[in-house]
Structure formats: structure tokens, C-alpha cells
Design a protein around this motif. Structure first.
Motif, PDB file in Angstrom:
ATOM      1  N   ILE A 144       0.854  -1.188   0.000  1.00  0.00           N
ATOM      2  CA  ILE A 144       0.000   0.000   0.000  1.00  0.00           C
ATOM      3  C   ILE A 144       0.894   1.243   0.000  1.00  0.00           C
ATOM      4  N   TYR A 145       0.272   2.403  -0.264  1.00  0.00           N
ATOM      5  CA  TYR A 145       1.042   3.631  -0.471  1.00  0.00           C
ATOM      6  C   TYR A 145       0.661   4.685   0.577  1.00  0.00           C
ATOM      7  N   ASP A 147      -1.016   7.391   1.097  1.00  0.00           N
ATOM      8  CA  ASP A 147      -2.380   7.840   1.447  1.00  0.00           C
ATOM      9  C   ASP A 147      -3.123   6.770   2.258  1.00  0.00           C
ATOM     10  N   GLU A 148      -2.936   5.489   1.898  1.00  0.00           N
ATOM     11  CA  GLU A 148      -3.594   4.414   2.669  1.00  0.00           C
ATOM     12  C   GLU A 148      -2.896   4.207   4.019  1.00  0.00           C
ATOM     13  N   ILE A 149      -1.576   4.356   4.028  1.00  0.00           N
ATOM     14  CA  ILE A 149      -0.822   4.187   5.286  1.00  0.00           C
ATOM     15  C   ILE A 149      -1.290   5.228   6.294  1.00  0.00           C
ATOM     16  N   LYS A 150      -1.525   6.439   5.814  1.00  0.00           N
ATOM     17  CA  LYS A 150      -1.950   7.546   6.690  1.00  0.00           C
ATOM     18  C   LYS A 150      -3.262   7.194   7.397  1.00  0.00           C
ATOM     19  N   LYS A 151      -4.141   6.498   6.673  1.00  0.00           N
ATOM     20  CA  LYS A 151      -5.438   6.131   7.291  1.00  0.00           C
ATOM     21  C   LYS A 151      -5.220   5.119   8.416  1.00  0.00           C
ATOM     22  N   LEU A 152      -4.225   4.244   8.250  1.00  0.00           N
ATOM     23  CA  LEU A 152      -3.983   3.210   9.269  1.00  0.00           C
ATOM     24  C   LEU A 152      -3.164   3.744  10.445  1.00  0.00           C
ATOM     25  N   TYR A 171       1.504  -4.353   3.800  1.00  0.00           N
ATOM     26  CA  TYR A 171       0.436  -4.364   4.813  1.00  0.00           C
ATOM     27  C   TYR A 171      -0.068  -5.796   4.976  1.00  0.00           C
TER      28      TYR A 171
END
Ligand code: FAD
Length: 412
Positions: A144-145, A147-152, A171
Motif C-alpha cells: 500500500i502507499y 495515502d492508505e498508510i496515513k489512514k492506518l 500491509y
């Protein structure tokens, strides 16, 4: 339940039922397991439970869980690199999923997801490689990149400000953390209830071999006759192997870790950075549990150092600058038995009756259940189960190493 607890509180310690019993040392056991960590205890448990073999002694020189099993940072995952490693650790994750029920003891396995960060093109390539291998083995893992890491992990800086900006991550949703003491105590209690003898403060001082066959074990409490000895002593395994004249391709290195004061929950996943050499997770009590790579020298010292926490803190703050004012609660170290290919050594050795379950390096706690189950099967059937065949001792003689670059999430 609560009335029972209250009664115990007022009646003092007498009312508590011991987790396991004290036994006199017998002069003979069918199987002697050296090492009262998760590996030795799990093997004893499955020998008794799955194979009806309970004439077993677990010998521990200090107390149950005093080695790496009580000192690790409890990360469980199966997103390894080699197909052999992925299949093996995946069976362990599955056993962990049912372990509370199996042991009737809450081991607090929290599958909160595991992020291995990539900060360079080369590590992103390796993450993609690992994701492919994982998916082919049916393990949930993908790249994952930011923007998705930020959500987690919303409090992690995934901008291009840090010295090594985050480019992506592997992930692994089934990964997570567990309560390590509970796992150790659960296996110990389960083995004890099935008739296994747990002997704490019983140090193995020698092993007798006649015509290349194990015949007895000498301990600080007396001699035990046996035809089967399992070396499950992790950081001390070369010393035990030396007692039968066997040289293991293992180096013992200290690994340090530390924990902060408790904070309000803010981190729901395990975060690991191989480039910055740190990992952290937030425990159920709110503490940040943090670690890094092994110390760069061989030693049997379990002392911790200021240089370790200074280096670690600097790297953590690169990605979590808001933690700058957080105080450390304590730090500690344990011993790791490193092999040249970062894979374990399991099974038979050239000395008949002398078996090994060692080479667990910085990653062996997660393997406790599967190793215990499969080593018990090997002892009971005298055949090596397919799942652990790639990790045999003779791979070093035949040059069949299992280069497991995904073994430690941080650099080796
Ligand atoms: C700081 C740290 C963090 C870690 N983090 C993780 C992680 O997040 N995830 C993971 O999977 N793994 C992790 N590990 C690795 C993991 O802890 C070990 O690989 C694992 O616990 C090994 O278990 P074991 O049962 O083989 O050995 P141990 O738990 O070390 O038990 C071996 C026992 O043998 C006993 N012994 C030694 N010599 C003798 C003797 N002569 N006679 C009798 N008894 C003897 C010792 O006292 C010891 O209790 C970490 C390790 C450390 C140190």
C-alpha cells in the motif's frame, strides 16, 4: 467469577491455585526438554495432548519464560519471503488464532495489522516480492502507499519531510501482538495438567552420549536417564549442543527493547521500518513497545545500553515527531540465536536422540505453537514433518540454505 476473585483477595495467597505443580526429579524420563520457553513448553504440551507422551521433563535453569519468551516484543505475523517460511509461520498464526480456546487461557492475541515500511526503491521492490509470495501461499498481504498508510497510522509522518520519506508499505492485516507471558504460562499449565513435569531452577550441566546415542542428562539437581533430549534453549543453544560435541552454525547476540509510559490509544497497527531500524506497537495498556536490530557483537550479556535507546528514539522521532516528550518506562535485553540464513534449525542431528529446535534469532516467539506441534510430531513418529523439513540441520552440510530475508522486519 468476581466473588471467587474477592474471596481470593481476602483469603490471601493460600486460596490461589498454582498454575503448575512442583515434582521431585525422577531418575528417568522418556523425553527431556531443555529450556522452559515457549518452544520447549509448547513441544511438551503437544507431546502430551496430541501423542499421549507425558513422561516428559522440561528443565529450566531459571524460571519459566525467563529467556527470550518473556522478553520479546510479541509481534506475530506470517508475511515472510521464502515459500517455506510463509507456510510455516502461517500455520503458527492459525494456531495463535485459536490458542486462547485451546489453552483455556486468554492470550490476548490482537490481530491489528502489521505495516513494514519501505523508504527506498529497493525495499519497495522487496515488499512487492514478499506480497506476491505471500498471496501465492494464501496469506493476506499487499503493498500500500502513503495515502492508505496515513489512514492506518494517522500520527505517522508520511510526508516528504523525514530524512527517509515513506514510499510504501507491506500491509499484513492478520499480523499483530499477543500477551507473551500468557502464552508461556498457558502452555506450561496445559502441559502440567497432562502429566508433564516442569522443573524450574534445574540447570543442565552435561549430556552423556554412548556410541553416538544420548543416554542421560546431568543437572544441578541430579542425573536423568533418557534416550531423547530436545535442545530448546535459543540464545544458549550452542552451549547445550557443545555438551554432545555438536557445533551449531549459530551466533548469540543480544537484542534490546524498551517501553514508554502509557499513552491514550493512538496507534492501531504494528509499524516497522527496516531502513530506520525500529519497530513499535501500542500495548493494550497504552505503552509503546519499541525495538530495533540485534547488537552488533556476539555476547551472552543481557544488559541494556543508553546508546541503544538514544539511537532508537532518534529514529522513531523521524516518523513520530509528536512523541518527543514521551518518557521511557524501562528497557531490557534478551539473547538471540542467529543462523546464517535467518531460518531455524529443527529436528534430528548427527547424534542419535539429540534433537534441536533452535536458531530462532529475533523472530522465534511467533513460531512457538507451530514448532511445538511439529517437533512433538517428529518425536512421536520419528519422522520429520514436511512443513519443517526445509529447516533441518543437514541443510548446512548440503548447502540448501533457506535465505529468509523477511525474518526480521528490521535490518539484521
Ligand atoms: C527484545 C526481544 C524482542 C523480540 N521480539 C520478538 C517478536 O516481536 N516476535 C517474535 O516472534 N520473536 C521475538 N523475539 C525472539 C523470541 O523472543 C525468541 O526467538 C523466542 O522467545 C525463543 O523462544 P525459546 O523457547 O526457543 O527460547 P527461550 O524463551 O529463550 O527459552 C530458553 C530457555 O532455556 C533456558 N536454559 C538455557 N540454558 C539452560 C541450561 N543449561 N539448563 C536449563 N535451562 C537452560 C533459559 O533459561 C531459557 O529460559 C524477540 C527477542 C528479544 C530478546
Amino acid at each position: 467469577m468476581s466473588i471467587k476473585l474477592l474471596r481470593q483477595a481476602f483469603n490471601g495467597r493460600q486460596a490461589l491455585t498454582p498454575m503448575w505443580q512442583h515434582h521431585a526429579l525422577k531418575d528417568r524420563y522418556e523425553v527431556v526438554i531443555i529450556g522452559g520457553g515457549v518452544h520447549g513448553l509448547a513441544c511438551a504440551y503437544y507431546l502430551a495432548k496430541n501423542h499421549g507422551i507425558n513422561d516428559v521433563a522440561v528443565l529450566e535453569k531459571r524460571y519459566i519464560g525467563s529467556g527470550g519468551s518473556g522478553r520479546n516484543t510479541t509481534i506475530i505475523r506470517s508475511n515472510y519471503l521464502t515459500p517455506e517460511g510463509v507456510l510455516f509461520y502461517d500455520e503458527s498464526v492459525k494456531l495463535y488464532e485459536d490458542l486462547s480456546e485451546e489453552l483455556d487461557f486468554n492470550v490476548m492475541f490482537s490481530q491489528r495489522g502489521h505495516l513494514t515500511l519501505a523508504h527506498t526503491d529497493a525495499s519497495l521492490r522487496t515488499m512487492r516480492w514478499r506480497a506476491e509470495v505471500n498471496q501465492l501461499q494464501g496469506v493476506n498481504s499487499s503493498v500500500i502507499y502513503p495515502d492508505e498508510i496515513k489512514k492506518l497510522a494517522p500520527y505517522m509522518d508520511v510526508s516528504d519531510r523525514p530524512r527517509y520519506p515513506v514510499m510504501g508499505a507491506l500491509y499484513h492485516p492478520p499480523g499483530g501482538i499477543v500477551r507473551h507471558d500468557a502464552v508461556v504460562w498457558g502452555y506450561a499449565r496445559g502441559a502440567d495438567r497432562r502429566g508433564v513435569h516442569l522443573h524450574q531452577e534445574t540447570e543442565v550441566t552435561g549430556i552423556e552420549v554412548e556410541k553416538n546415542r544420548v543416554t542421560a542428562v546431568q543437572t544441578s539437581r541430579g542425573r536423568i536417564k533418557t534416550g531423547t533430549v530436545l535442545n530448546a534453549t535459543a540464545g544458549w543453544c550452542s552451549l547445550i549442543a557443545g555438551m554432545v560435541g555438536l557445533k551449531l552454525p549459530v551466533e548469540t547476540r543480544p537484542l534490546q527493547a524498551c517501553v514508554t509510559e502509557p499513552l491514550k490509544p493512538f496507534l492501531d497497527t504494528v509499524v516497522v521500518s527496516g531502513t530506520l531500524h525500529f519497530y513499535l506497537s501500542q500495548s493494550d495498556r497504552g505503552e509503546l513497545v519499541m525495538g530495533a536490530s540485534v547488537d552488533p557483537f556476539t555476547s551472552y550479556s543481557q544488559d541494556s545500553t543508553l546508546s541503544f535507546v538514544e539511537g532508537l528514539a532518534g529514529h522513531v522521532l523521524e516518523l513520530f515527531p509528536s512523541l518527543a516528550q514521551v518518557r521511557l518506562l524501562r528497557q531490557w535485553a534478551g539473547l538471540c540465536d542467529m543462523t546464517p540464513d535467518y531460518s531455524p534449525i529443527m529436528g534430528f542431528t548427527p547424534v542419535t536422540g539429540f534433537l534441536v529446535d533452535v536458531g530462532w534469532g529475533t523472530y522465534g516467539f511467533k513460531a512457538g505453537p507451530v514448532s511445538g506441534k511439529r517437533m512433538a510430531e517428529l518425536i512421536a513418529t520419528q519422522h520429520t514433518p514436511d512443513l519443517i523439513a526445509p529447516f533441518s540441520y543437514d541443510r548446512f552440510l548440503a548447502g540448501r540454505l533457506v535465505g529468509e530475508k523477511g525474518a526480521a522486519s528490521v535490518g539484521h
